[in-house]
Design a protein around this motif. Structure first.
Motif, PDB file in Angstrom:
ATOM      1  N   GLY A  81       0.815  -1.195   0.000  1.00 31.47           N
ATOM      2  CA  GLY A  81       0.000   0.000   0.000  1.00 31.47           C
ATOM      3  C   GLY A  81       0.849   1.245   0.000  1.00 31.47           C
ATOM      4  N   ASN A  82       0.270   2.342   0.502  1.00 28.97           N
ATOM      5  CA  ASN A  82       1.033   3.586   0.511  1.00 28.97           C
ATOM      6  C   ASN A  82       0.652   4.472   1.686  1.00 28.97           C
ATOM      7  OD1 ASN A  82      -1.096   5.525  -0.266  1.00 28.97           O
ATOM      8  ND2 ASN A  82      -1.147   4.338  -2.148  1.00 28.97           N
ATOM      9  N   ILE A  83       1.628   5.259   2.087  1.00 27.40           N
ATOM     10  CA  ILE A  83       1.448   6.308   3.082  1.00 27.40           C
ATOM     11  C   ILE A  83       2.004   7.575   2.457  1.00 27.40           C
ATOM     12  CG2 ILE A  83       2.085   7.167   5.356  1.00 27.40           C
ATOM     13  CD1 ILE A  83       2.482   4.316   6.271  1.00 27.40           C
ATOM     14  N   SER A  84       1.201   8.633   2.455  1.00 23.35           N
ATOM     15  CA  SER A  84       1.702   9.909   1.938  1.00 23.35           C
ATOM     16  C   SER A  84       1.509  10.966   3.018  1.00 23.35           C
ATOM     17  CB  SER A  84       0.982  10.296   0.655  1.00 23.35           C
ATOM     18  OG  SER A  84      -0.401  10.439   0.888  1.00 23.35           O
ATOM     19  N   LEU A  85       2.543  11.768   3.203  1.00 28.95           N
ATOM     20  CA  LEU A  85       2.518  12.820   4.205  1.00 28.95           C
ATOM     21  C   LEU A  85       2.932  14.138   3.573  1.00 28.95           C
ATOM     22  CD1 LEU A  85       4.303  10.918   7.096  1.00 28.95           C
ATOM     23  CD2 LEU A  85       1.870  11.380   6.890  1.00 28.95           C
ATOM     24  N   SER A  86       2.258  15.205   3.973  1.00 29.05           N
ATOM     25  CA  SER A  86       2.598  16.543   3.512  1.00 29.05           C
ATOM     26  C   SER A  86       2.285  17.498   4.652  1.00 29.05           C
ATOM     27  CB  SER A  86       1.781  16.894   2.269  1.00 29.05           C
ATOM     28  OG  SER A  86       2.024  18.218   1.889  1.00 29.05           O
ATOM     29  N   ASN A  87       3.353  17.962   5.320  1.00 27.97           N
ATOM     30  CA  ASN A  87       3.200  18.829   6.487  1.00 27.97           C
ATOM     31  C   ASN A  87       2.348  18.122   7.542  1.00 27.97           C
ATOM     32  OD1 ASN A  87       4.792  20.845   5.300  1.00 27.97           O
ATOM     33  ND2 ASN A  87       3.011  21.695   4.251  1.00 27.97           N
ATOM     34  N   ASN A  88       1.199  18.673   7.910  1.00 30.60           N
ATOM     35  CA  ASN A  88       0.338  18.060   8.927  1.00 30.60           C
ATOM     36  C   ASN A  88      -0.811  17.263   8.339  1.00 30.60           C
ATOM     37  OD1 ASN A  88       1.744  18.913  11.188  1.00 30.60           O
ATOM     38  ND2 ASN A  88       0.684  20.883  11.251  1.00 30.60           N
ATOM     39  N   ASP A  89      -0.764  16.988   7.053  1.00 31.28           N
ATOM     40  CA  ASP A  89      -1.811  16.230   6.383  1.00 31.28           C
ATOM     41  C   ASP A  89      -1.215  14.964   5.786  1.00 31.28           C
ATOM     42  OD1 ASP A  89      -3.625  18.273   6.970  1.00 31.28           O
ATOM     43  OD2 ASP A  89      -3.158  19.334   5.110  1.00 31.28           O
ATOM     44  N   GLY A  90      -2.097  14.003   5.514  1.00 28.71           N
ATOM     45  CA  GLY A  90      -1.608  12.771   4.908  1.00 28.71           C
ATOM     46  C   GLY A  90      -2.725  11.801   4.602  1.00 28.71           C
ATOM     47  N   HIS A  91      -2.337  10.684   4.034  1.00 24.16           N
ATOM     48  CA  HIS A  91      -3.264   9.608   3.664  1.00 24.16           C
ATOM     49  C   HIS A  91      -2.556   8.279   3.882  1.00 24.16           C
ATOM     50  CE1 HIS A  91      -6.314   7.370   1.458  1.00 24.16           C
ATOM     51  NE2 HIS A  91      -5.320   6.776   0.837  1.00 24.16           N
ATOM     52  N   VAL A  92      -3.287   7.284   4.370  1.00 21.75           N
ATOM     53  CA  VAL A  92      -2.737   5.949   4.542  1.00 21.75           C
ATOM     54  C   VAL A  92      -3.727   4.931   3.976  1.00 21.75           C
ATOM     55  CG1 VAL A  92      -3.691   5.647   6.883  1.00 21.75           C
ATOM     56  CG2 VAL A  92      -1.712   4.298   6.181  1.00 21.75           C
ATOM     57  N   ASP A  93      -3.198   3.945   3.283  1.00 24.13           N
ATOM     58  CA  ASP A  93      -3.970   2.810   2.772  1.00 24.13           C
ATOM     59  C   ASP A  93      -2.988   1.645   2.664  1.00 24.13           C
ATOM     60  OD1 ASP A  93      -5.676   1.020   1.629  1.00 24.13           O
ATOM     61  OD2 ASP A  93      -6.010   2.166  -0.202  1.00 24.13           O
ATOM     62  N   ILE A  94      -2.829   0.901   3.763  1.00 30.01           N
ATOM     63  CA  ILE A  94      -1.831  -0.169   3.801  1.00 30.01           C
ATOM     64  C   ILE A  94      -2.421  -1.470   4.336  1.00 30.01           C
ATOM     65  CG2 ILE A  94       0.173   1.348   4.022  1.00 30.01           C
ATOM     66  CD1 ILE A  94       0.200   0.763   7.034  1.00 30.01           C
ATOM     67  N   THR A  95      -1.773  -2.554   3.971  1.00 31.96           N
ATOM     68  CA  THR A  95      -2.074  -3.877   4.504  1.00 31.96           C
ATOM     69  C   THR A  95      -0.770  -4.460   5.019  1.00 31.96           C
ATOM     70  OG1 THR A  95      -3.885  -4.176   2.944  1.00 31.96           O
ATOM     71  CG2 THR A  95      -2.994  -6.161   3.958  1.00 31.96           C
ATOM     72  N   ILE A  96      -0.805  -4.922   6.268  1.00 29.66           N
ATOM     73  CA  ILE A  96       0.384  -5.448   6.928  1.00 29.66           C
ATOM     74  C   ILE A  96       0.174  -6.928   7.225  1.00 29.66           C
ATOM     75  CG2 ILE A  96       1.917  -5.201   8.923  1.00 29.66           C
ATOM     76  CD1 ILE A  96       0.469  -2.401   9.342  1.00 29.66           C
ATOM     77  N   PRO A  97       1.025  -7.819   6.697  1.00 33.10           N
ATOM     78  CA  PRO A  97       0.894  -9.232   7.059  1.00 33.10           C
ATOM     79  C   PRO A  97       1.297  -9.431   8.521  1.00 33.10           C
ATOM     80  CG  PRO A  97       2.759  -8.891   5.577  1.00 33.10           C
ATOM     81  CD  PRO A  97       2.093  -7.570   5.750  1.00 33.10           C
ATOM     82  N   ILE A  98       0.523 -10.254   9.243  1.00 31.01           N
ATOM     83  CA  ILE A  98       0.818 -10.515  10.649  1.00 31.01           C
ATOM     84  C   ILE A  98       0.781 -12.012  10.913  1.00 31.01           C
ATOM     85  CG2 ILE A  98       0.019  -8.281  11.511  1.00 31.01           C
ATOM     86  CD1 ILE A  98      -2.612  -9.669  12.330  1.00 31.01           C
ATOM     87  N   LYS A  99       1.382 -12.400  12.041  1.00 33.11           N
ATOM     88  CA  LYS A  99       1.341 -13.801  12.455  1.00 33.11           C
ATOM     89  C   LYS A  99       1.275 -13.864  13.967  1.00 33.11           C
ATOM     90  CE  LYS A  99       6.335 -14.424  12.736  1.00 33.11           C
ATOM     91  NZ  LYS A  99       7.480 -15.195  12.318  1.00 33.11           N
ATOM     92  N   GLY A 100       0.700 -14.946  14.443  1.00 39.17           N
ATOM     93  CA  GLY A 100       0.651 -15.238  15.863  1.00 39.17           C
ATOM     94  C   GLY A 100       1.084 -16.678  16.062  1.00 39.17           C
TER      95      GLY A 100
END
Length: 144
Positions: A81-100
């Motif tokens: 996915g992606n994370i975009s940041l600009s000063n105090n604004d931004g957008h996130v749309d990510i998927t993180i694989p996890i395990k237990g």
């Protein structure tokens, strides 16, 4: 009469092929290590971002996720996915694989950062084996 013949050094005998091959090899190695360092640096920036750490923390402490995936929930690979940041604004749309200890899955998080505050629209865990989705957001949107 004693004549002594001095032989050329190994480098003097082979310099015609050593210099081009060695130079090209050096450039290739610098390029590979440079790309690797850049990827590592960017990856580290993402894994230390507020949305990434928030999503993993919520998944690791949710009772339903722990019941299905087990204890010691942690990241299990490279996020997508992606994370975009600009000063105090931004957008996130990510998927993180996890395990237990019992299984694997992924955490998906989407949201917007406005005036320095993250507001998450989606935050859920998908269990790999069953495709079950566990919502990690309360009924109201949460910010951090």
């Amino acid at each position: 009469m004693n004549t002594h013949i001095q032989q050329k050094s190994w480098f003097r005998r082979n310099w015609l092929w050593v210099v081009p091959v060695g130079g090209c090899l050096t450039i290739i190695l610098l390029f590979v290590f440079g790309i690797g360092a850049a990827i590592f640096g960017v990856s580290k920036l993402f894994t230390e971002s507020a949305p990434y750490t928030y999503a993993l923390e919520r998944a690791a402490t949710d009772a339903n996720v722990i019941r299905l995936l087990g204890n010691d929930i942690e990241s299990d690979g490279i996020m997508q996915g992606n994370i975009s940041l600009s000063n105090n604004d931004g957008h996130v749309d990510i998927t993180i694989p996890i395990k237990g200890t019992k299984g694997t899955g992924s955490v998906t998080i989407t949201g917007e950062k406005e005036n320095g505050t993250w507001v998450y629209e989606k935050l859920f865990v998908t269990i790999k084996e069953t495709n079950e989705q566990i919502n990690l957001l309360d009924k109201t949107l949460e910010g951090i």
